[in-house]
Design a protein around this motif. Sequence first.
Motif, mmCIF file in Angstrom:
data_model
loop_
_atom_site.group_PDB
_atom_site.id
_atom_site.type_symbol
_atom_site.label_atom_id
_atom_site.label_comp_id
_atom_site.label_asym_id
_atom_site.label_seq_id
_atom_site.Cartn_x
_atom_site.Cartn_y
_atom_site.Cartn_z
ATOM 1 N N LEU A 166 65.312 31.144 19.981
ATOM 2 C CA LEU A 166 66.259 31.479 21.047
ATOM 3 C C LEU A 166 67.650 30.937 20.733
ATOM 4 O O LEU A 166 68.651 31.601 21.044
ATOM 5 C CB LEU A 166 65.762 30.952 22.389
ATOM 6 C CG LEU A 166 64.515 31.643 22.933
ATOM 7 C CD1 LEU A 166 64.112 31.034 24.268
ATOM 8 C CD2 LEU A 166 64.709 33.135 23.077
ATOM 9 N N PHE A 167 67.729 29.776 20.122
ATOM 10 C CA PHE A 167 69.020 29.240 19.686
ATOM 11 C C PHE A 167 69.669 30.221 18.699
ATOM 12 O O PHE A 167 70.849 30.565 18.826
ATOM 13 C CB PHE A 167 68.824 27.856 19.049
ATOM 14 C CG PHE A 167 70.060 27.292 18.400
ATOM 15 C CD1 PHE A 167 71.258 27.182 19.084
ATOM 16 C CD2 PHE A 167 70.012 26.844 17.095
ATOM 17 C CE1 PHE A 167 72.390 26.637 18.479
ATOM 18 C CE2 PHE A 167 71.131 26.305 16.481
ATOM 19 C CZ PHE A 167 72.328 26.210 17.175
ATOM 20 N N CYS A 168 68.883 30.710 17.759
ATOM 21 C CA CYS A 168 69.404 31.671 16.775
ATOM 22 C C CYS A 168 69.848 32.966 17.448
ATOM 23 O O CYS A 168 70.910 33.509 17.121
ATOM 24 C CB CYS A 168 68.343 31.970 15.717
ATOM 25 S SG CYS A 168 67.987 30.583 14.628
ATOM 26 N N LEU A 169 69.073 33.454 18.391
ATOM 27 C CA LEU A 169 69.451 34.690 19.091
ATOM 28 C C LEU A 169 70.720 34.484 19.919
ATOM 29 O O LEU A 169 71.550 35.390 20.028
ATOM 30 C CB LEU A 169 68.299 35.181 19.965
ATOM 31 C CG LEU A 169 67.057 35.664 19.217
ATOM 32 C CD1 LEU A 169 65.955 36.054 20.191
ATOM 33 C CD2 LEU A 169 67.375 36.800 18.269
ATOM 34 N N ALA A 170 70.890 33.287 20.467
ATOM 35 C CA ALA A 170 72.124 32.981 21.207
ATOM 36 C C ALA A 170 73.317 32.995 20.256
ATOM 37 O O ALA A 170 74.401 33.477 20.614
ATOM 38 C CB ALA A 170 71.996 31.633 21.914
ATOM 39 N N LEU A 171 73.128 32.478 19.043
ATOM 40 C CA LEU A 171 74.209 32.521 18.053
ATOM 41 C C LEU A 171 74.546 33.962 17.689
ATOM 42 O O LEU A 171 75.716 34.335 17.604
ATOM 43 C CB LEU A 171 73.820 31.724 16.805
ATOM 44 C CG LEU A 171 73.780 30.205 16.960
ATOM 45 C CD1 LEU A 171 73.073 29.555 15.770
ATOM 46 C CD2 LEU A 171 75.184 29.634 17.129
ATOM 47 N N VAL A 172 73.529 34.787 17.490
ATOM 48 C CA VAL A 172 73.752 36.200 17.160
ATOM 49 C C VAL A 172 74.473 36.895 18.313
ATOM 50 O O VAL A 172 75.424 37.653 18.099
ATOM 51 C CB VAL A 172 72.428 36.929 16.840
ATOM 52 C CG1 VAL A 172 72.640 38.430 16.729
ATOM 53 C CG2 VAL A 172 71.818 36.385 15.562
ATOM 54 N N LYS A 173 74.045 36.609 19.518
ATOM 55 C CA LYS A 173 74.647 37.251 20.690
ATOM 56 C C LYS A 173 76.129 36.923 20.801
ATOM 57 O O LYS A 173 76.914 37.750 21.261
ATOM 58 C CB LYS A 173 73.913 36.822 21.959
ATOM 59 C CG LYS A 173 74.369 37.550 23.188
ATOM 60 C CD LYS A 173 73.545 37.181 24.397
ATOM 61 C CE LYS A 173 74.027 37.970 25.608
ATOM 62 N NZ LYS A 173 73.289 37.593 26.802
ATOM 63 N N SER A 174 76.533 35.736 20.354
ATOM 64 C CA SER A 174 77.949 35.361 20.400
ATOM 65 C C SER A 174 78.787 36.244 19.483
ATOM 66 O O SER A 174 79.956 36.483 19.740
ATOM 67 C CB SER A 174 78.126 33.904 20.003
ATOM 68 O OG SER A 174 77.604 33.090 21.005
ATOM 69 N N ASN A 175 78.175 36.678 18.383
ATOM 70 C CA ASN A 175 78.775 37.655 17.474
ATOM 71 C C ASN A 175 80.102 37.220 16.855
ATOM 72 O O ASN A 175 80.953 38.051 16.559
ATOM 73 C CB ASN A 175 78.942 39.009 18.187
ATOM 74 C CG ASN A 175 79.070 40.158 17.212
ATOM 75 O OD1 ASN A 175 78.505 40.121 16.127
ATOM 76 N ND2 ASN A 175 79.812 41.172 17.596
ATOM 77 N N GLY A 176 80.267 35.927 16.644
ATOM 78 C CA GLY A 176 81.499 35.445 16.022
ATOM 79 C C GLY A 176 81.244 34.936 14.617
ATOM 80 O O GLY A 176 80.120 34.543 14.279
ATOM 81 N N PRO A 177 82.265 34.913 13.762
ATOM 82 C CA PRO A 177 82.085 34.465 12.386
ATOM 83 C C PRO A 177 81.591 33.016 12.283
ATOM 84 O O PRO A 177 80.759 32.708 11.431
ATOM 85 C CB PRO A 177 83.466 34.635 11.750
ATOM 86 C CG PRO A 177 84.418 34.860 12.866
ATOM 87 C CD PRO A 177 83.640 35.323 14.047
ATOM 88 N N GLU A 178 82.068 32.149 13.161
ATOM 89 C CA GLU A 178 81.611 30.753 13.133
ATOM 90 C C GLU A 178 80.149 30.641 13.524
ATOM 91 O O GLU A 178 79.407 29.830 12.976
ATOM 92 C CB GLU A 178 82.486 29.873 14.038
ATOM 93 C CG GLU A 178 83.885 29.660 13.497
ATOM 94 C CD GLU A 178 83.871 29.015 12.101
ATOM 95 O OE1 GLU A 178 83.161 28.025 11.898
ATOM 96 O OE2 GLU A 178 84.591 29.529 11.215
ATOM 97 N N GLU A 179 79.756 31.451 14.480
ATOM 98 C CA GLU A 179 78.356 31.430 14.918
ATOM 99 C C GLU A 179 77.427 31.961 13.826
ATOM 100 O O GLU A 179 76.332 31.442 13.627
ATOM 101 C CB GLU A 179 78.177 32.226 16.216
ATOM 102 C CG GLU A 179 78.693 31.519 17.447
ATOM 103 C CD GLU A 179 80.201 31.614 17.635
ATOM 104 O OE1 GLU A 179 80.873 32.380 16.884
ATOM 105 O OE2 GLU A 179 80.721 30.925 18.528
#
Length: 173
Positions: A64-77
Amino acid sequence: RFQEAQELIQEHSTGLAGLGVTGWLLFIQGRNKEALASFRQDLVELRRLHKQEDCFFTGFEGILFCLALVKSNGPEEFKELQGYCDQVRIGETDGLFSEAYELLGKLAAFKSEKSRLFSLPQPPEPGRTDHLNLFVYALVSFWTKGRIDDQIANITKEKLKLSSRDGYAWIAM
């Protein structure tokens, strides 16, 4: 039952530090920014408790942490996602979600343009993988190709129905 879960988490916050449960709850509520902040805070606490910089979530909260990072859709994420997935793959070579982490790491490399080529591995065989690895495969397929192959879509729909039937309706959202 989000309110009940939130109250339970607050009641036991000391014992739950570093476990990612608040981030989990925030993510499934659609509160992505707050979820990421919570996951990151719990990772700091987890690493402090274990006195190791390379600690990572070992359960579903890591996905879920990884999916939250993907959902942010930013280069840093995506950079953070790639580093996190690499760390998990090194530390847990044959873990329950290793297929999912491998796919998410490849997605991160592709999205952060470290890899201009992206090729999905062969689809997992339905009886040889769990619901989550199949679901992540379908998501990564969609995010990279803009579509999900019919075979994977049909299998995923069936698995999501089973998840809902078995009491994991939030997966089927």
